[in-house]
Design a protein around this motif. Structure first.
Motif, PDB file in Angstrom:
ATOM      1  N   ALA A 160       0.804  -1.221   0.000  1.00 17.38           N
ATOM      2  CA  ALA A 160       0.000   0.000   0.000  1.00 17.38           C
ATOM      3  C   ALA A 160       0.836   1.270   0.000  1.00 17.38           C
ATOM      4  O   ALA A 160       0.294   2.350  -0.276  1.00 17.38           O
ATOM      5  CB  ALA A 160      -0.926   0.011   1.222  1.00 17.38           C
ATOM      6  N   THR A 161       2.136   1.160   0.293  1.00 11.20           N
ATOM      7  CA  THR A 161       2.925   2.374   0.480  1.00 11.20           C
ATOM      8  C   THR A 161       4.057   2.537  -0.513  1.00 11.20           C
ATOM      9  O   THR A 161       4.582   3.638  -0.654  1.00 11.20           O
ATOM     10  CB  THR A 161       3.525   2.402   1.901  1.00 11.20           C
ATOM     11  OG1 THR A 161       4.347   1.238   2.086  1.00 11.20           O
ATOM     12  CG2 THR A 161       2.427   2.390   2.957  1.00 11.20           C
ATOM     13  N   ASP A 162       4.459   1.474  -1.184  1.00 14.75           N
ATOM     14  CA  ASP A 162       5.664   1.553  -2.014  1.00 14.75           C
ATOM     15  C   ASP A 162       5.389   2.278  -3.330  1.00 14.75           C
ATOM     16  O   ASP A 162       4.566   1.818  -4.135  1.00 14.75           O
ATOM     17  CB  ASP A 162       6.198   0.148  -2.313  1.00 14.75           C
ATOM     18  CG  ASP A 162       7.510   0.192  -3.060  1.00 14.75           C
ATOM     19  OD1 ASP A 162       8.482   0.719  -2.512  1.00 14.75           O
ATOM     20  OD2 ASP A 162       7.547  -0.276  -4.207  1.00 14.75           O
ATOM     21  N   PRO A 163       6.056   3.404  -3.594  1.00 12.84           N
ATOM     22  CA  PRO A 163       5.822   4.134  -4.844  1.00 12.84           C
ATOM     23  C   PRO A 163       6.367   3.402  -6.071  1.00 12.84           C
ATOM     24  O   PRO A 163       5.854   3.575  -7.175  1.00 12.84           O
ATOM     25  CB  PRO A 163       6.543   5.469  -4.616  1.00 12.84           C
ATOM     26  CG  PRO A 163       7.590   5.176  -3.592  1.00 12.84           C
ATOM     27  CD  PRO A 163       7.024   4.100  -2.721  1.00 12.84           C
ATOM     28  N   THR A 164       7.396   2.582  -5.888  1.00 11.13           N
ATOM     29  CA  THR A 164       7.944   1.843  -7.024  1.00 11.13           C
ATOM     30  C   THR A 164       6.923   0.872  -7.580  1.00 11.13           C
ATOM     31  O   THR A 164       6.756   0.742  -8.798  1.00 11.13           O
ATOM     32  CB  THR A 164       9.214   1.080  -6.598  1.00 11.13           C
ATOM     33  OG1 THR A 164      10.152   1.993  -6.045  1.00 11.13           O
ATOM     34  CG2 THR A 164       9.840   0.373  -7.786  1.00 11.13           C
ATOM     35  N   LEU A 165       6.207   0.207  -6.686  1.00 10.72           N
ATOM     36  CA  LEU A 165       5.181  -0.739  -7.121  1.00 10.72           C
ATOM     37  C   LEU A 165       4.021   0.002  -7.780  1.00 10.72           C
ATOM     38  O   LEU A 165       3.461  -0.459  -8.782  1.00 10.72           O
ATOM     39  CB  LEU A 165       4.687  -1.550  -5.930  1.00 10.72           C
ATOM     40  CG  LEU A 165       3.813  -2.757  -6.268  1.00 10.72           C
ATOM     41  CD1 LEU A 165       4.606  -3.792  -7.048  1.00 10.72           C
ATOM     42  CD2 LEU A 165       3.247  -3.383  -5.000  1.00 10.72           C
ATOM     43  N   ALA A 166       3.655   1.161  -7.221  1.00 11.33           N
ATOM     44  CA  ALA A 166       2.584   1.952  -7.837  1.00 11.33           C
ATOM     45  C   ALA A 166       2.979   2.406  -9.232  1.00 11.33           C
ATOM     46  O   ALA A 166       2.164   2.400 -10.166  1.00 11.33           O
ATOM     47  CB  ALA A 166       2.255   3.157  -6.950  1.00 11.33           C
ATOM     48  N   SER A 167       4.255   2.792  -9.388  1.00 10.13           N
ATOM     49  CA  SER A 167       4.734   3.197 -10.709  1.00 10.13           C
ATOM     50  C   SER A 167       4.685   2.030 -11.685  1.00 10.13           C
ATOM     51  O   SER A 167       4.261   2.184 -12.841  1.00 10.13           O
ATOM     52  CB  SER A 167       6.163   3.730 -10.589  1.00 10.13           C
ATOM     53  OG  SER A 167       6.724   3.981 -11.862  1.00 10.13           O
ATOM     54  N   ALA A 168       5.121   0.850 -11.233  1.00  8.89           N
ATOM     55  CA  ALA A 168       5.108  -0.321 -12.106  1.00  8.89           C
ATOM     56  C   ALA A 168       3.692  -0.695 -12.507  1.00  8.89           C
ATOM     57  O   ALA A 168       3.437  -1.096 -13.653  1.00  8.89           O
ATOM     58  CB  ALA A 168       5.801  -1.497 -11.414  1.00  8.89           C
ATOM     59  N   ALA A 169       2.738  -0.555 -11.569  1.00  9.34           N
ATOM     60  CA  ALA A 169       1.346  -0.858 -11.893  1.00  9.34           C
ATOM     61  C   ALA A 169       0.792   0.126 -12.924  1.00  9.34           C
ATOM     62  O   ALA A 169       0.073  -0.261 -13.860  1.00  9.34           O
ATOM     63  CB  ALA A 169       0.492  -0.825 -10.622  1.00  9.34           C
ATOM     64  N   ALA A 170       1.142   1.408 -12.771  1.00 11.12           N
ATOM     65  CA  ALA A 170       0.675   2.406 -13.742  1.00 11.12           C
ATOM     66  C   ALA A 170       1.308   2.166 -15.116  1.00 11.12           C
ATOM     67  O   ALA A 170       0.635   2.290 -16.151  1.00 11.12           O
ATOM     68  CB  ALA A 170       1.008   3.814 -13.244  1.00 11.12           C
TER      69      ALA A 170
END
Length: 453
Positions: free
Chosen positions: A46-56
């Motif tokens: 829920a907090t990692d920006p790297t994972l959010a970037s990869a999902a986007a």
């Protein structure tokens, strides 16, 4: 081409949603979470920006399919033109001037029937979507590795603090006893100075351990957003038996088959191969079905007040003949890129094998080092016991006990460091597998179970 990591993008999204939902549910129900390693892994989602970037980026890559498919579907355009005409007509019998407007409205429908480049483009779009998915899985494996290392760092730093806190208490008692002996005329000034120096050293080690723990706690909090106080119920586990389930050969084969970075490299290789085919397709003709309807008013001196309605349907054939050598250059460029992508994939596999073998051997070496350090701790504790007996017999001093306590603390610190490095190296071994591999679940659950105090 589908990546071997997850069967589809939906399966990964569903898995992430379930994991995140479980973490949020536990947060709401339990207030303060028991921060075992699986809980920390879920929280990091829920907090990692790297994972959010990869999902986007994955979602953006999926849209390449729709973009490529659109080129094969009907294209409908509506065009309206209004012009002011100033016309002069010169004839042998005289000159005629005309001023007026010219209007035209055209509706055109174009359907590609044979477009080899766009057909290949659709396959490339699907591969790009697979690439985005495999990159997301790679980002999650990396997140699992970083979170596991941060969790181990915290419990390792807590163990270091506890080691040096106990040493300070013991050395402080020894220094106090040495001062009393000197005050009673039974000790020496140099023994007191030695005891106080030992106490100062022990306190500096404790201060350094607390600062290190504070840094580890902040890093863990940034990564997971969790309160580290709930980690107080965990400590370093025993080192025997090992935590990773599976042999070296078995895990290496699984890593080669399912590693997300290798999957990404293979997809990139397939994309490069398709681009070679796409570049070659520029040599082929294209065939389109075209239908159009035109309504126009083209006033002139000869067609004043005339209106037109024109409906057409037919085929358009475009045959490329010569494009200045650009098509052949594009083919050579695509072939070179394909060769580079193939070499990159093979190089990545070699690096993966090297990393796996290195980390696997390193974990065995660190395990042996931790076992040896554990025996040295036992020996130092025996030395402490012997020194205590020597003090009672009057043949050893309290300063001698302080020296033994410092030796014991160094050996305990070495053991803690070796054990923490051993656990983090195991996480690096597992990081070569996708995050949904059963080995991750087994390892994190077993490590948390053995780490409970």
């Amino acid at each position: 081409m589908k990546t071997p990591i997850l069967s589809s993008r939906k399966s990964l999204g569903k898995w992430l949603a379930i994991s995140l939902g479980a973490w949020l549910g536990a947060s709401l129900a339990g207030g303060a979470l028991a921060t075992d390693l699986p809980a920390a892994l879920r929280a990091a989602l829920a907090t990692d920006p790297t994972l959010a970037s990869a999902a986007a980026n994955r979602d953006a890559a999926v849209e390449n399919i729709a973009i490529a498919r659109a080129r094969l579907r009907p294209q409908i355009t509506l065009q309206n033109t209004t012009q002011y005409v100033d016309q002069t007509t010169i004839r042998s019998i005289g000159t005629t001037d005309f001023n007026g407007q010219s209007r035209s409205t055209q509706l055109t429908v174009r359907q590609g029937l044979y477009r080899p480049r766009d057909r290949v483009g659709l396959e490339i779009g699907k591969l790009q979507a697979d690439y985005g998915e495999s990159q997301l899985v790679a980002a999650q494996s990396d997140l699992w590795n970083r979170t596991s290392a941060a969790w181990v760092d915290v419990i390792t730093a807590q163990a270091q603090r506890d080691v040096f806190a106990g040493t300070v208490a013991s050395v402080a008692r020894s220094a106090e006893q040495e001062k009393r002996r000197f005050a009673a005329g039974d000790g020496t000034r140099d023994a007191v100075a030695e005891a106080l120096a030992q106490l100062a050293q022990a306190r500096s080690q404790l201060s350094e351990a607390k600062l290190d723990l504070d840094a580890r706690v902040k890093a863990f909090n940034l990564l997971t957003g969790l309160d580290v106080k709930s980690l107080d119920g965990y400590g370093l586990p025993s080192i025997d038996p090992g935590l990773i389930v599976g042999s070296e050969t078995e895990l290496l084969e699984r890593a080669l088959d399912s590693n997300p970075h290798v999957a990404s490299a293979r997809v990139a290789e397939s994309i490069a191969r398709q681009r070679v085919e796409q570049a070659s397709a520029d040599h082929w003709p294209t065939v389109d079905l075209i239908a159009s309807m035109v309504r126009a008013q083209n006033d002139s001196a000869n067609t004043l007040d005339s209106r037109y309605r024109n409906a057409q349907i037919g085929f358009q054939l475009v045959v490329p003949i010569y494009a200045g050598g650009g098509v052949n250059a594009a083919q050579r460029q695509a072939s070179a890129s394909y060769a580079a992508a193939s070499a990159d994939a093979e190089a990545l596999i070699q690096r993966l094998k090297t990393q796996f073998i290195s980390d696997w051997n390193a974990q065995d070496g660190l395990r042996g080092r931790a076992l040896a350090a554990q025996e040295l701790v036992k020996a130092a504790r025996e030395q402490r016991l012997a020194t205590e007996l020597g003090i009672r017999a009057g043949v050893r001093t309290w300063a001698d006990l302080g020296s033994v306590e410092l030796v014991l603390s160094r050996r305990e610190s070495d053991f803690v460091n070796a054990l923490g490095s051993y656990l983090k190296t195991q996480a690096r071994v597992l990081s070569l597998l996708p995050a949904d591999d059963p080995a991750w679940t087994q390892w994190s659950a077993e490590l948390s179970h053995r780490s409970r105090r």
